[in-house]
Design a protein around this motif. Structure first.
Motif, PDB file in Angstrom:
ATOM      1  N   ASP A 159      29.519  67.380  12.310  1.00  0.00           N
ATOM      2  CA  ASP A 159      29.218  67.416  10.874  1.00  0.00           C
ATOM      3  C   ASP A 159      29.656  66.054  10.345  1.00  0.00           C
ATOM      4  OD1 ASP A 159      28.808  67.978   8.238  1.00  0.00           O
ATOM      5  OD2 ASP A 159      30.498  69.366   8.038  1.00  0.00           O
ATOM      6  N   PRO A 160      28.730  65.098  10.194  1.00  0.00           N
ATOM      7  CA  PRO A 160      29.134  63.708  10.001  1.00  0.00           C
ATOM      8  C   PRO A 160      29.474  63.330   8.565  1.00  0.00           C
ATOM      9  CG  PRO A 160      26.754  63.846  10.148  1.00  0.00           C
ATOM     10  CD  PRO A 160      27.272  65.241  10.360  1.00  0.00           C
ATOM     11  N   ILE A 161      30.427  62.418   8.446  1.00  0.00           N
ATOM     12  CA  ILE A 161      30.673  61.657   7.228  1.00  0.00           C
ATOM     13  C   ILE A 161      30.397  60.196   7.583  1.00  0.00           C
ATOM     14  CG2 ILE A 161      32.362  60.914   5.518  1.00  0.00           C
ATOM     15  CD1 ILE A 161      33.896  63.473   5.977  1.00  0.00           C
ATOM     16  N   PHE A 162      29.458  59.565   6.907  1.00  0.00           N
ATOM     17  CA  PHE A 162      29.158  58.163   7.172  1.00  0.00           C
ATOM     18  C   PHE A 162      30.111  57.290   6.355  1.00  0.00           C
ATOM     19  CE2 PHE A 162      24.408  58.637   8.506  1.00  0.00           C
ATOM     20  CZ  PHE A 162      24.826  59.293   9.647  1.00  0.00           C
ATOM     21  N   VAL A 163      30.821  56.395   7.053  1.00  0.00           N
ATOM     22  CA  VAL A 163      31.810  55.533   6.409  1.00  0.00           C
ATOM     23  C   VAL A 163      31.376  54.084   6.590  1.00  0.00           C
ATOM     24  CG1 VAL A 163      34.244  54.923   6.246  1.00  0.00           C
ATOM     25  CG2 VAL A 163      33.594  57.227   6.983  1.00  0.00           C
ATOM     26  N   GLY A 164      31.094  53.404   5.483  1.00  0.00           N
ATOM     27  CA  GLY A 164      30.644  52.021   5.551  1.00  0.00           C
ATOM     28  C   GLY A 164      29.950  51.611   4.265  1.00  0.00           C
ATOM     29  N   GLY A 188      44.574  62.091   7.460  1.00  0.00           N
ATOM     30  CA  GLY A 188      44.681  63.082   6.399  1.00  0.00           C
ATOM     31  C   GLY A 188      44.108  64.446   6.752  1.00  0.00           C
ATOM     32  N   GLY A 189      43.555  64.575   7.959  1.00  0.00           N
ATOM     33  CA  GLY A 189      43.025  65.861   8.387  1.00  0.00           C
ATOM     34  C   GLY A 189      41.638  66.184   7.875  1.00  0.00           C
ATOM     35  N   ARG A 190      40.945  65.215   7.270  1.00  0.00           N
ATOM     36  CA  ARG A 190      39.599  65.477   6.750  1.00  0.00           C
ATOM     37  C   ARG A 190      38.547  65.459   7.847  1.00  0.00           C
ATOM     38  NH1 ARG A 190      36.618  62.867   2.161  1.00  0.00           N
ATOM     39  NH2 ARG A 190      35.328  64.644   2.759  1.00  0.00           N
ATOM     40  N   VAL A 191      38.818  64.752   8.943  1.00  0.00           N
ATOM     41  CA  VAL A 191      37.871  64.728  10.062  1.00  0.00           C
ATOM     42  C   VAL A 191      38.627  65.042  11.351  1.00  0.00           C
ATOM     43  CG1 VAL A 191      36.339  63.078   8.921  1.00  0.00           C
ATOM     44  CG2 VAL A 191      38.117  62.225  10.460  1.00  0.00           C
ATOM     45  N   GLU A 192      37.878  65.564  12.329  1.00  0.00           N
ATOM     46  CA  GLU A 192      38.458  65.969  13.611  1.00  0.00           C
ATOM     47  C   GLU A 192      38.142  64.991  14.732  1.00  0.00           C
ATOM     48  OE1 GLU A 192      38.037  70.643  13.810  1.00  0.00           O
ATOM     49  OE2 GLU A 192      36.264  69.734  12.851  1.00  0.00           O
ATOM     50  N   ALA A 193      37.296  63.985  14.444  1.00  0.00           N
ATOM     51  CA  ALA A 193      36.918  62.999  15.457  1.00  0.00           C
ATOM     52  C   ALA A 193      36.385  61.763  14.755  1.00  0.00           C
ATOM     53  CB  ALA A 193      35.863  63.562  16.412  1.00  0.00           C
ATOM     54  N   LEU A 194      36.387  60.645  15.470  1.00  0.00           N
ATOM     55  CA  LEU A 194      35.758  59.410  15.001  1.00  0.00           C
ATOM     56  C   LEU A 194      34.609  59.073  15.937  1.00  0.00           C
ATOM     57  CD1 LEU A 194      38.829  57.074  14.225  1.00  0.00           C
ATOM     58  CD2 LEU A 194      37.715  58.736  12.720  1.00  0.00           C
ATOM     59  N   ARG A 229      27.439  76.279  21.387  1.00  0.00           N
ATOM     60  CA  ARG A 229      27.937  77.638  21.165  1.00  0.00           C
ATOM     61  C   ARG A 229      29.151  77.646  20.240  1.00  0.00           C
ATOM     62  NH1 ARG A 229      28.146  78.863  27.614  1.00  0.00           N
ATOM     63  NH2 ARG A 229      25.925  78.506  28.067  1.00  0.00           N
ATOM     64  N   ARG A 230      29.690  76.477  19.947  1.00  0.00           N
ATOM     65  CA  ARG A 230      30.859  76.347  19.096  1.00  0.00           C
ATOM     66  C   ARG A 230      30.479  75.650  17.799  1.00  0.00           C
ATOM     67  NH1 ARG A 230      31.809  76.149  24.328  1.00  0.00           N
ATOM     68  NH2 ARG A 230      33.731  76.991  25.230  1.00  0.00           N
ATOM     69  N   PRO A 231      31.298  75.772  16.760  1.00  0.00           N
ATOM     70  CA  PRO A 231      30.979  75.112  15.487  1.00  0.00           C
ATOM     71  C   PRO A 231      31.020  73.596  15.630  1.00  0.00           C
ATOM     72  CG  PRO A 231      32.653  76.820  15.194  1.00  0.00           C
ATOM     73  CD  PRO A 231      32.512  76.609  16.668  1.00  0.00           C
ATOM     74  N   PRO A 232      30.191  72.866  14.875  1.00  0.00           N
ATOM     75  CA  PRO A 232      30.270  71.402  14.891  1.00  0.00           C
ATOM     76  C   PRO A 232      31.606  70.926  14.337  1.00  0.00           C
ATOM     77  CG  PRO A 232      28.829  72.160  13.125  1.00  0.00           C
ATOM     78  CD  PRO A 232      29.170  73.370  13.947  1.00  0.00           C
ATOM     79  N   ILE A 233      32.013  69.753  14.758  1.00  0.00           N
ATOM     80  CA  ILE A 233      33.284  69.196  14.292  1.00  0.00           C
ATOM     81  C   ILE A 233      33.022  68.129  13.230  1.00  0.00           C
ATOM     82  CG2 ILE A 233      34.590  69.711  16.377  1.00  0.00           C
ATOM     83  CD1 ILE A 233      34.127  66.805  17.281  1.00  0.00           C
TER      84      ILE A 233
END
Length: 318
Positions: free
Chosen positions: A56-61, A101-107, A26-30
């Motif tokens: 809302d994923p960013i893949f890092v690797g 840097g505030g670009r992501v809200e979770a790891l 019910r809430r926006p993805p993080i």
């Protein structure tokens, strides 16, 4: 004869997690940095959480390895941002920098060791430390328990001292508040229900209760020391004549150390058929710390926990 009849338990596995996921949807993805998703299980888990509008994923690797994992899983990476790094250690460092840097809200942990990720998170100069110690909280759906059960700390702090235990308790309370439980019942575990000078955990349990009375821990109803049976069974608590609002009805179990917490959680998972999700609290952002043995539903439930924590914190700061 009753003795030869099979035992039947009416329990819909994963039902509580699906309810949790439905609430989170019910809430926006993080925005979430998925660290080193270089094998199919971790990659698919993140993609499914994205498909369910949890993250809302960013893949890092290493991009080449990530794309090979996607091919092996027969999944498309269309629309997924990839931050290319040479190896897993660099992926952890880059993901932490994105959070700072505030670009992501979770790891979200991918295919790397927990120590490798947490080593970057815990760095004093470039990590994600706050004034509070970080700790891990398991959220379990136990078939024989009438409500969700949270266990802490079973993954981060090995032998926590009293100050660390205070933060462990507060982190767990904050997580449960994000799920809508306003005054969780917190049990400080030991082997007995009385203060015994030779059992250090009983002394620390009593101290934590007094700290709660003095406002050093807030938002929960805390009692201890309490033995495990007295915490989860009203019958056991009644037989022992324990007068406590927490006994037999706990929401949060605080283990005396990591060894005990890890064994309790895994016994419930493997012997009682519990499902387990979990995150790390106390950092600048929640950290979705999944296990290689976690199934798809547990990974999504962990993402849902992190999402609810982020939105609850944002609401509290308004």
């Amino acid at each position: 004869p009753r003795a030869v009849l099979p035992q039947v338990h009416l329990h819909e596995r994963g039902a509580r997690y699906r309810q949790l996921i439905a609430v989170a949807q019910r809430r926006p993805p993080i925005r979430t940095a998925v660290v080193h998703p270089c094998e199919p299980v971790s990659l698919v888990g993140a993609l499914e959480a994205a498909e369910n509008r949890l993250i809302d994923p960013i893949f890092v690797g290493p991009e080449a390895k990530i794309r090979r994992a996607a091919e092996a899983a027969d999944r498309s990476l269309e629309g997924i941002e990839i931050v290319d790094t040479p190896h897993s250690h660099a992926a952890a460092a880059r993901a932490v920098a994105l959070a700072r840097g505030g670009r992501v809200e979770a790891l979200m942990k991918g295919a790397l060791h927990t120590d490798e990720l947490m080593g970057e998170v815990l760095k004093s100069d470039t990590g994600l430390r706050t004034e509070r110690r970080m700790s891990h909280v398991f959220g379990l759906d136990v078939p024989h328990y009438p409500k969700p059960l949270f266990i802490t700390d079973a993954a981060i702090n090995i032998y926590p001292d009293l100050d660390t235990k205070r933060d462990i308790v507060q982190n767990a309370i904050d997580l449960v508040h994000a799920l809508g439980i306003r005054r969780p019942k917190v049990a400080i575990l030991s082997a007995v229900e009385t203060v015994q000078p030779k059992i250090k955990s009983t002394i620390e349990a009593a101290a934590l209760c007094k700290m709660a009375e003095r406002g050093q821990i807030t938002g929960g109803l805390i009692d201890g020391p309490l033995a495990f049976d007295s915490v989860v069974s009203r019958e056991a608590a009644s037989t022992k004549a324990i007068r406590s609002a927490v006994a037999g009805d706990a929401d949060i179990l605080v283990a005396p150390d990591l060894e005990a917490g890890n064994m309790i959680a895994k016994q419930l998972i493997y012997l009682a058929g519990a499902d387990a999700a979990g995150i790390v609290m106390g950092a600048r952002v929640p950290i979705i710390l999944t296990s290689r043995a976690d199934g798809a539903l547990a990974r999504q439930a962990s993402c849902a926990l992190a999402q609810l924590v982020v939105h609850h914190a944002g609401h509290a700061n308004l």
